[in-house]
Design a protein around this motif. Structure first.
Motif, PDB file in Angstrom:
ATOM      1  N   UNK A   1    -167.229 -96.456 -10.972  1.00  0.00           N
ATOM      2  CA  UNK A   1    -165.833 -96.850 -10.792  1.00  0.00           C
ATOM      3  C   UNK A   1    -165.112 -96.068  -9.687  1.00  0.00           C
ATOM      4  N   UNK A   2    -165.802 -95.122  -9.049  1.00  0.00           N
ATOM      5  CA  UNK A   2    -165.143 -94.283  -8.045  1.00  0.00           C
ATOM      6  C   UNK A   2    -165.461 -94.747  -6.636  1.00  0.00           C
ATOM      7  N   UNK A   3    -164.423 -94.804  -5.787  1.00  0.00           N
ATOM      8  CA  UNK A   3    -164.589 -95.116  -4.376  1.00  0.00           C
ATOM      9  C   UNK A   3    -165.003 -93.869  -3.609  1.00  0.00           C
ATOM     10  N   UNK A   4    -164.483 -92.767  -4.015  1.00  0.00           N
ATOM     11  CA  UNK A   4    -164.752 -91.478  -3.387  1.00  0.00           C
ATOM     12  C   UNK A   4    -164.747 -90.420  -4.481  1.00  0.00           C
ATOM     13  N   UNK A   5    -164.999 -89.202  -4.086  1.00  0.00           N
ATOM     14  CA  UNK A   5    -164.977 -88.119  -5.064  1.00  0.00           C
ATOM     15  C   UNK A   5    -163.540 -87.916  -5.523  1.00  0.00           C
ATOM     16  N   UNK A   6    -163.284 -88.191  -6.764  1.00  0.00           N
ATOM     17  CA  UNK A   6    -161.936 -88.090  -7.320  1.00  0.00           C
ATOM     18  C   UNK A   6    -162.048 -87.528  -8.733  1.00  0.00           C
ATOM     19  N   UNK A   7    -161.077 -86.742  -9.099  1.00  0.00           N
ATOM     20  CA  UNK A   7    -161.082 -86.145 -10.440  1.00  0.00           C
ATOM     21  C   UNK A   7    -160.834 -87.221 -11.494  1.00  0.00           C
ATOM     22  N   UNK A   8    -161.590 -87.186 -12.583  1.00  0.00           N
ATOM     23  CA  UNK A   8    -161.324 -88.142 -13.662  1.00  0.00           C
ATOM     24  C   UNK A   8    -159.967 -87.858 -14.304  1.00  0.00           C
ATOM     25  N   UNK A   9    -159.440 -88.858 -14.975  1.00  0.00           N
ATOM     26  CA  UNK A   9    -158.156 -88.699 -15.644  1.00  0.00           C
ATOM     27  C   UNK A   9    -158.301 -87.785 -16.855  1.00  0.00           C
ATOM     28  N   UNK A  10    -157.281 -86.987 -17.089  1.00  0.00           N
ATOM     29  CA  UNK A  10    -157.205 -86.239 -18.336  1.00  0.00           C
ATOM     30  C   UNK A  10    -156.715 -87.169 -19.428  1.00  0.00           C
ATOM     31  N   UNK A  11    -156.835 -86.736 -20.676  1.00  0.00           N
ATOM     32  CA  UNK A  11    -156.441 -87.622 -21.771  1.00  0.00           C
ATOM     33  C   UNK A  11    -154.947 -87.949 -21.734  1.00  0.00           C
ATOM     34  N   UNK A  12    -154.104 -86.975 -21.427  1.00  0.00           N
ATOM     35  CA  UNK A  12    -152.660 -87.229 -21.376  1.00  0.00           C
ATOM     36  C   UNK A  12    -152.298 -88.265 -20.331  1.00  0.00           C
ATOM     37  N   UNK A  13    -152.916 -88.173 -19.161  1.00  0.00           N
ATOM     38  CA  UNK A  13    -152.657 -89.143 -18.094  1.00  0.00           C
ATOM     39  C   UNK A  13    -153.166 -90.525 -18.495  1.00  0.00           C
ATOM     40  N   UNK A  14    -154.359 -90.570 -19.075  1.00  0.00           N
ATOM     41  CA  UNK A  14    -154.917 -91.845 -19.537  1.00  0.00           C
ATOM     42  C   UNK A  14    -154.041 -92.457 -20.630  1.00  0.00           C
ATOM     43  N   UNK A  15    -153.525 -91.618 -21.522  1.00  0.00           N
ATOM     44  CA  UNK A  15    -152.641 -92.104 -22.584  1.00  0.00           C
ATOM     45  C   UNK A  15    -151.352 -92.670 -21.996  1.00  0.00           C
ATOM     46  N   UNK A  16    -150.800 -92.006 -21.002  1.00  0.00           N
ATOM     47  CA  UNK A  16    -149.592 -92.506 -20.345  1.00  0.00           C
ATOM     48  C   UNK A  16    -149.817 -93.852 -19.677  1.00  0.00           C
ATOM     49  N   UNK A  17    -150.936 -93.984 -18.960  1.00  0.00           N
ATOM     50  CA  UNK A  17    -151.247 -95.269 -18.317  1.00  0.00           C
ATOM     51  C   UNK A  17    -151.512 -96.355 -19.353  1.00  0.00           C
ATOM     52  N   UNK A  18    -152.204 -95.999 -20.419  1.00  0.00           N
ATOM     53  CA  UNK A  18    -152.479 -96.969 -21.473  1.00  0.00           C
ATOM     54  C   UNK A  18    -151.190 -97.465 -22.107  1.00  0.00           C
ATOM     55  N   UNK A  19    -150.276 -96.555 -22.375  1.00  0.00           N
ATOM     56  CA  UNK A  19    -148.985 -96.943 -22.942  1.00  0.00           C
ATOM     57  C   UNK A  19    -148.224 -97.846 -21.978  1.00  0.00           C
ATOM     58  N   UNK A  20    -148.190 -97.467 -20.702  1.00  0.00           N
ATOM     59  CA  UNK A  20    -147.481 -98.255 -19.694  1.00  0.00           C
ATOM     60  C   UNK A  20    -148.024 -99.674 -19.605  1.00  0.00           C
ATOM     61  N   UNK A  21    -149.342 -99.815 -19.465  1.00  0.00           N
ATOM     62  CA  UNK A  21    -149.895-101.161 -19.285  1.00  0.00           C
ATOM     63  C   UNK A  21    -149.789-101.992 -20.555  1.00  0.00           C
ATOM     64  N   UNK A  22    -149.805-101.350 -21.722  1.00  0.00           N
ATOM     65  CA  UNK A  22    -149.629-102.108 -22.956  1.00  0.00           C
ATOM     66  C   UNK A  22    -148.194-102.586 -23.133  1.00  0.00           C
ATOM     67  N   UNK A  23    -147.232-101.796 -22.703  1.00  0.00           N
ATOM     68  CA  UNK A  23    -145.828-102.236 -22.744  1.00  0.00           C
ATOM     69  C   UNK A  23    -145.652-103.429 -21.795  1.00  0.00           C
ATOM     70  N   UNK A  24    -146.218-103.342 -20.594  1.00  0.00           N
ATOM     71  CA  UNK A  24    -146.122-104.443 -19.641  1.00  0.00           C
ATOM     72  C   UNK A  24    -146.788-105.693 -20.217  1.00  0.00           C
ATOM     73  N   UNK A  25    -147.972-105.528 -20.797  1.00  0.00           N
ATOM     74  CA  UNK A  25    -148.680-106.645 -21.397  1.00  0.00           C
ATOM     75  C   UNK A  25    -147.862-107.289 -22.511  1.00  0.00           C
ATOM     76  N   UNK A  26    -147.255-106.458 -23.359  1.00  0.00           N
ATOM     77  CA  UNK A  26    -146.423-106.960 -24.447  1.00  0.00           C
ATOM     78  C   UNK A  26    -145.237-107.751 -23.902  1.00  0.00           C
ATOM     79  N   UNK A  27    -144.584-107.216 -22.859  1.00  0.00           N
ATOM     80  CA  UNK A  27    -143.415-107.899 -22.289  1.00  0.00           C
ATOM     81  C   UNK A  27    -143.812-109.229 -21.658  1.00  0.00           C
ATOM     82  N   UNK A  28    -144.965-109.295 -21.021  1.00  0.00           N
ATOM     83  CA  UNK A  28    -145.423-110.561 -20.462  1.00  0.00           C
ATOM     84  C   UNK A  28    -145.796-111.547 -21.559  1.00  0.00           C
ATOM     85  N   UNK A  29    -146.240-111.032 -22.712  1.00  0.00           N
ATOM     86  CA  UNK A  29    -146.647-111.902 -23.809  1.00  0.00           C
ATOM     87  C   UNK A  29    -145.508-112.453 -24.635  1.00  0.00           C
TER      88      UNK A  29
END
Length: 122
Positions: free
Chosen positions: A93-121
């Motif tokens: 999944x990496x284009x270049x050498x990049x640090x993987x997401x930490x759990x807090x960052x992944x949780x924030x993105x997961x929350x964000x995209x789920x809110x967007x998904x809910x609003x579209x639904x």
């Protein structure tokens, strides 16, 4: 799956691809893979509610339906955050050498995209 739910799931996969693409991950691979993840978690959510509807009394549904929905959605956000964190550790999944997401960052993105998904639904 109804059209409005499909649009919500599409928006979720697209948003994750754009966010992670800007961070050095491969957006097309994330788009398709995250689309599969969101469909799987959506089916878990729907399946859980269909099962609960069969075994619960109408009074329980009326009293606790919204609370159960919020708890189930929180579980989905948590599961997707774990999957997202793990996916960013995979070289595929990496284009270049990049640090993987930490759990807090992944949780924030997961929350964000789920809110967007809910609003579209809606």
């Amino acid at each position: 799956m109804g059209g409005r739910y499909g649009i919500g799931l599409f928006a979720e996969a697209l948003l994750i691809a754009v966010i992670l693409g800007s961070k050095g991950f491969k957006p097309i691979r994330f788009f398709y893979s995250w689309g599969a993840v969101t469909v799987a978690t959506f089916m878990m959510l729907v399946g859980g509610f269909l099962l609960f509807e069969r075994i619960a009394s109408p009074e329980t549904l009326d009293s606790y339906g919204f609370l159960l929905f919020v708890l189930a959605e929180a579980a989905i956000v948590w599961i997707e955050a774990i999957v997202l964190q793990r996916m960013t550790r995979i070289r595929f999944f990496r284009r270049r050498e990049v640090a993987p997401l930490g759990f807090g960052e992944a949780l924030g993105y997961s929350l964000l995209v789920n809110v967007v998904s809910f609003l579209f639904g809606l």
